[in-house]
Design a protein around this motif. Structure first.
Motif, short mmCIF file in Angstrom:
data_model
loop_
_atom_site.label_atom_id
_atom_site.label_comp_id
_atom_site.label_asym_id
_atom_site.label_seq_id
_atom_site.Cartn_x
_atom_site.Cartn_y
_atom_site.Cartn_z
N PHE A 1 -40.90 -52.66 13.78
CA PHE A 1 -39.56 -52.08 13.27
C PHE A 1 -38.59 -53.25 13.99
N THR A 2 -37.38 -53.64 13.01
CA THR A 2 -36.51 -54.57 13.26
C THR A 2 -35.11 -54.14 13.00
N ALA A 3 -34.36 -54.63 13.83
CA ALA A 3 -32.71 -54.35 13.83
C ALA A 3 -32.09 -55.58 14.22
N HIS A 4 -30.66 -55.91 13.82
CA HIS A 4 -29.96 -56.75 14.09
C HIS A 4 -30.00 -57.19 15.65
N SER A 5 -30.28 -58.27 16.09
CA SER A 5 -30.16 -58.60 17.65
C SER A 5 -28.67 -58.69 17.81
N ILE A 6 -28.47 -58.29 19.16
CA ILE A 6 -26.91 -58.44 19.46
C ILE A 6 -26.90 -59.14 21.13
N VAL B 1 -38.36 -54.93 17.50
CA VAL B 1 -38.10 -56.41 17.60
C VAL B 1 -36.75 -56.28 17.02
N TRP B 2 -36.13 -57.60 17.02
CA TRP B 2 -34.76 -57.95 16.69
C TRP B 2 -35.01 -59.22 15.80
N GLN B 3 -33.96 -59.09 14.83
CA GLN B 3 -33.78 -60.14 13.70
C GLN B 3 -32.28 -60.84 13.57
N SER B 4 -32.05 -61.70 12.97
CA SER B 4 -30.68 -62.26 12.46
C SER B 4 -29.91 -62.77 13.63
N ARG B 5 -30.59 -62.97 14.86
CA ARG B 5 -29.69 -63.71 15.88
C ARG B 5 -28.84 -64.70 15.38
N SER B 6 -27.60 -64.91 15.92
CA SER B 6 -26.69 -66.05 15.20
C SER B 6 -25.89 -66.50 16.37
N GLU C 1 -34.15 -59.62 22.68
CA GLU C 1 -35.48 -60.36 22.07
C GLU C 1 -36.65 -59.46 22.16
N PRO C 2 -37.83 -59.61 21.58
CA PRO C 2 -38.16 -60.92 20.86
C PRO C 2 -37.64 -60.95 19.46
N ASP C 3 -37.72 -61.96 18.90
CA ASP C 3 -37.21 -62.36 17.43
C ASP C 3 -38.61 -61.80 16.69
N VAL C 4 -38.26 -61.44 15.69
CA VAL C 4 -39.21 -60.77 14.70
C VAL C 4 -40.39 -62.02 14.57
#
Length: 338
Positions: free
Chosen positions: A172-177, A216-221, A230-233
Motif C-alpha cells: 500500500f502506498t501514500a504520499h510521503s510527508i 510504504v511511501w511515494q512521491s517524496r519531493s 520511509e521507506p520509499d516504494v
C-alpha cells in the motif's frame, strides 16, 4: 438540521496544456524556496503526458457523477489551477448560494491533506469578501465503506493479473510527508499515518486477507536533509525482491483517482523498478467514479445535514466534523505535487 444550498468539490488542480506546467508548479511551490532544477524535473514528468495532468478531467467526471445523485448544484474549485477556488466561491456568491458543504478529494488528516484545504477555503472566502458563502468541509473518510470497498476490489482484480504461484505481497502506498508534519497530524499527533494504516488493514482484510502487506511511501519531493516518512516504494520493492518475494500488488490507498503521482510514480517509476528486480507487478486501481465512492459523498452530505452521530465507517479511530483550531500546523516547506 442544517440546510445547504450547494455542494463544492475541492481538489488539488493540475495543468491542462504544456504552457500551464511551470505556472502551475509555481503556484504549488510558492514561498517554499524550491530550486529551479527540481521544478524542471517535476515539469518533465508532466511533459511525458503532453503537459496535461489527468486530475482535472477526473474532477469533471466526479462532478458529473455527483450531480446525478443530488438536488444541490455541484461546483468545483482547485487549490492550484483553474478553476481556482476563489473564482468558484465568487461564482457561488453571484448565483445566490449562501451555505455550502465541501467535499475535498483527500481522505486523511494532516496539514497538506486537510488543514491546507481549510486554509485555502478561508483565503478564497476572504478574497471574495463579506458576501462569500459559508463553507463547511466534510469529515475524513478513510474508513468509509465507499472508499475501502473499491480499493479492496481493485486489489483483488490486480492480484488476478499476476502469474499463478510464487510469493505475493500487497504494498500500500501514500504520499510521503516530512516526519515533523506526520508527528503533528491531528490533535493527538500521528493521525495521517494512523489513518492510512487503518485503511490498509481494512482493504487488506476485504481484498486479500491471505496476503501479507506493508504500508510504504511515494512521491517524496523535499530536500535530502529533511526527514520524510520511509521507506520509499522503490526501496521497498528492492528489499522485497532480496527477501524472495516474486510478485507485488501495489495499491495507492493514499489517492482517490489515477492522477499524475499514480500514473508516473507508480505505473512508470515503480513498475520499472519492479521489472529491473524481476518482480511481477500489478497496480490496483483507485476509486475514481466508482458508484460506491460517489454514493459515499452523498452519504457524508446527508450525515452532515442530519447532524447524526451514526456514521458509515469500518474503522475505530476517532472522527470529528470540525478540526480543532491549530490542528496539523504547517511544517518546513518543501516542493510538492498532486
Amino acid at each position: 438540521m442544517k440546510v445547504y444550498d450547494a455542494l463544492l468539490l475541492v481538489s488539488f488542480g493540475g495543468p491542462e496544456h504544456p504552457d500551464d506546467v511551470l505556472p502551475f508548479l509555481a503556484n504549488v511551490t510558492r514561498g517554499r524556496g524550491v530550486p529551479p532544477e527540481r521544478l524542471a524535473e517535476v515539469a518533465e514528468h508532466y511533459q511525458h503526458f503532453g503537459g496535461v495532468s489527468p486530475i482535472n478531467q477526473q474532477c469533471r467526471d466526479l462532478r458529473q457523477a455527483l450531480e446525478r445523485g443530488t438536488d444541490l448544484p455541484v461546483y468545483w474549485g482547485n487549490r492550484n489551477w483553474h478553476p481556482m477556488l476563489a473564482d468558484t466561491v465568487a461564482q457561488m456568491r453571484d448565483d445566490g448560494v449562501e451555505h455550502v458543504v465541501a467535499f475535498v478529494t483527500s481522505a486523511y488528516g494532516g496539514y497538506s491533506s486537510c488543514r491546507q484545504y481549510l486554509e485555502d477555503i478561508a483565503a478564497a472566502r476572504a478574497a471574495v469578501g463579506p458576501s462569500a458563502p459559508e463553507i463547511d468541509k466534510l469529515r475524513h473518510f478513510h474508513d468509509h465503506p465507499g472508499f475501502v470497498e473499491p480499493h479492496a476490489d481493485a486489489v483483488r482484480a490486480a492480484r488476478a493479473t499476476l502469474p499463478p504461484g510464487g510469493t505475493v505481497r500487497v504494498v500500500f502506498t501514500a504520499h510521503s510527508i516530512p516526519t515533523s508534519m506526520a508527528a503533528t497530524a491531528g490533535p493527538e499527533g500521528g493521525r495521517y499515518e494512523a489513518q492510512l494504516r487503518e485503511t490498509a488493514a481494512l482493504v487488506s482484510a476485504a481484498g486479500a486477507p491471505d496476503l501479507p502487506w506493508d504500508l510504504v511511501w511515494q512521491s517524496r519531493s523535499g530536500p535530502p536533509h529533511v526527514p520524510w516518512l520511509e521507506p520509499d516504494v522503490n526501496d521497498h520493492l528492492a528489499a522485497l525482491a532480496a527477501d524472495g518475494v516474486t510478485g507485488v500488488v501495489v495499491s495507492p490507498i493514499g489517492f482517490v483517482s489515477d492522477h499524475l503521482e499514480v500514473v508516473w510514480d507508480l505505473d512508470n517509476e515503480a513498475a520499472t523498478t519492479a521489472k529491473s528486480l524481476g518482480l511481477d507487478f500489478a497496480r490496483a486501481a483507485t476509486p475514481g467514479t466508482d458508484p460506491r465512492f460517489v454514493a459515499m459523498v452523498h452519504d457524508l452530505v446527508r450525515e452532515r445535514v442530519e447532524g447524526s452521530s451514526r456514521r458509515s465507517r469500518l474503522g475505530t479511530l476517532p472522527l470529528w466534523d470540525a478540526c480543532p483550531a491549530g490542528c496539523c500546523p504547517p511544517p518546513r516547506r518543501g516542493p510538492s505535487r498532486e
